[in-house]
Enzyme design. Sequence first.
Site, PDB file in Angstrom:
ATOM      1  N   ASP A   1       0.934  -1.228  -0.072  1.00 23.60           N
ATOM      2  CA  ASP A   1       0.135  -0.096  -0.163  1.00 23.60           C
ATOM      3  C   ASP A   1       0.870   1.368  -0.041  1.00 23.60           C
ATOM      4  OD1 ASP A   1       0.908  -0.135   2.366  1.00 23.60           O
ATOM      5  OD2 ASP A   1      -1.184  -0.254   3.595  1.00 23.60           O
ATOM      6  N   SER A   2       2.163   1.081   0.281  1.00 25.96           N
ATOM      7  CA  SER A   2       3.079   2.178  -0.181  1.00 25.96           C
ATOM      8  C   SER A   2       2.870   2.866  -1.401  1.00 25.96           C
ATOM      9  CB  SER A   2       4.549   1.756   0.084  1.00 25.96           C
ATOM     10  OG  SER A   2       4.797   0.403  -0.865  1.00 25.96           O
TER      11      SER A   2
ATOM     12  N   ASP B   1      -0.578  -6.134  -0.088  1.00 30.04           N
ATOM     13  CA  ASP B   1      -1.170  -5.579   1.218  1.00 30.04           C
ATOM     14  C   ASP B   1      -2.550  -5.414   1.258  1.00 30.04           C
ATOM     15  OD1 ASP B   1       0.971  -5.094   3.101  1.00 30.04           O
ATOM     16  OD2 ASP B   1       1.407  -3.136   1.893  1.00 30.04           O
TER      17      ASP B   1
ATOM     18  N   LYS C   1      -0.911  -9.503   3.190  1.00 27.27           N
ATOM     19  CA  LYS C   1      -0.148  -9.077   4.506  1.00 27.27           C
ATOM     20  C   LYS C   1      -1.035  -7.961   5.210  1.00 27.27           C
ATOM     21  CE  LYS C   1       3.305  -5.859   4.040  1.00 27.27           C
ATOM     22  NZ  LYS C   1       2.640  -4.704   4.908  1.00 27.27           N
TER      23      LYS C   1
ATOM     24  N   GLU D   1      -1.396  -5.680   8.774  1.00 23.42           N
ATOM     25  CA  GLU D   1      -0.774  -4.862   9.911  1.00 23.42           C
ATOM     26  C   GLU D   1      -1.418  -4.988  11.272  1.00 23.42           C
ATOM     27  OE1 GLU D   1      -0.108  -0.883   8.901  1.00 23.42           O
ATOM     28  OE2 GLU D   1       0.642  -1.491   7.003  1.00 23.42           O
TER      29      GLU D   1
ATOM     30  N   GLU E   1       9.147  -4.103  10.714  1.00 25.04           N
ATOM     31  CA  GLU E   1       9.309  -2.725  10.082  1.00 25.04           C
ATOM     32  C   GLU E   1       9.951  -1.625  11.319  1.00 25.04           C
ATOM     33  OE1 GLU E   1       7.945   1.078   7.448  1.00 25.04           O
ATOM     34  OE2 GLU E   1       6.632  -0.899   7.598  1.00 25.04           O
TER      35      GLU E   1
END
Length: 264
Positions: free
Chosen positions: A45-46, A84, A112, A114, A181
């Site tokens: 999602d960067s 993501d 992925k 978070e 991270e």
Amino acid sequence: MKKVTINDLIKCKQEGRKFATSTAYDASFAQLFESQDMPVLLVGDSLGMVLQGRNDTLPVTVEDIAYHTRSVRAGSPNCLLMADMPFMSYATPEQACENAATLMRAGANMVKIEGGSWLIETVKMLTERAVPVCAHLGLTPQSVNIFGGYKVQGRDNEQADKMVADALALQNAGAQIVLLECVPASLAKRITEACDVPVIGIGAGNVTDGQILVMHDMFGISANYMPKFSKNFLAETGDMRKAVALYKEEVESALFPDDAHTIA
């Protein structure tokens, strides 16, 4: 490059062989990475920041990730492709399953997410329904407003102990990869040694099983700034393919990240 599976990464961990990974967002760069045998790619999602010019990752949608996942899969048919789950796309286990199915149909091999132990039921539900999961701990960018910025996580003992416990709990719930991270290298070492699953780091020292970089940082083309833990491999080589090859070589030989690119 032969088809890469989670079993290949587990074997790397068991044999003490480090592996490199990168973000990718389109077919052309995915093809470049595949030509250099990059085993794992992440549609992150960067993309909200490096492609869309946003200030953070929060505006990114499932549809955005699915679009770029299809593009990357077209360029790299053999990588293990992670996608993501964007902000608020997995607020409940049921919602997570629905959105993960969209990303898997787009070509992802794994999603992925978070967060810590609050995701245990979500991870269980996803893996029980044949969706592999990577659990992202430490600096989780979707929580930037909770953290008050992009800050190193896990410096104090209580926070560090909780992160170790979260990693193990998520692994036991079925997560097949843990991504760390912006955590101190000493904490990354604890988690890597405690986990049976592969651990990938970014800004977490060179003790993890694998490393990941945002491709724009690897090539030195990020618009805003270069994180301390990143390195411009293109500046050293002058060629994108050579830059990818050098990054991969330095990760596999534990030369990157060095002390200059490590959070103490």
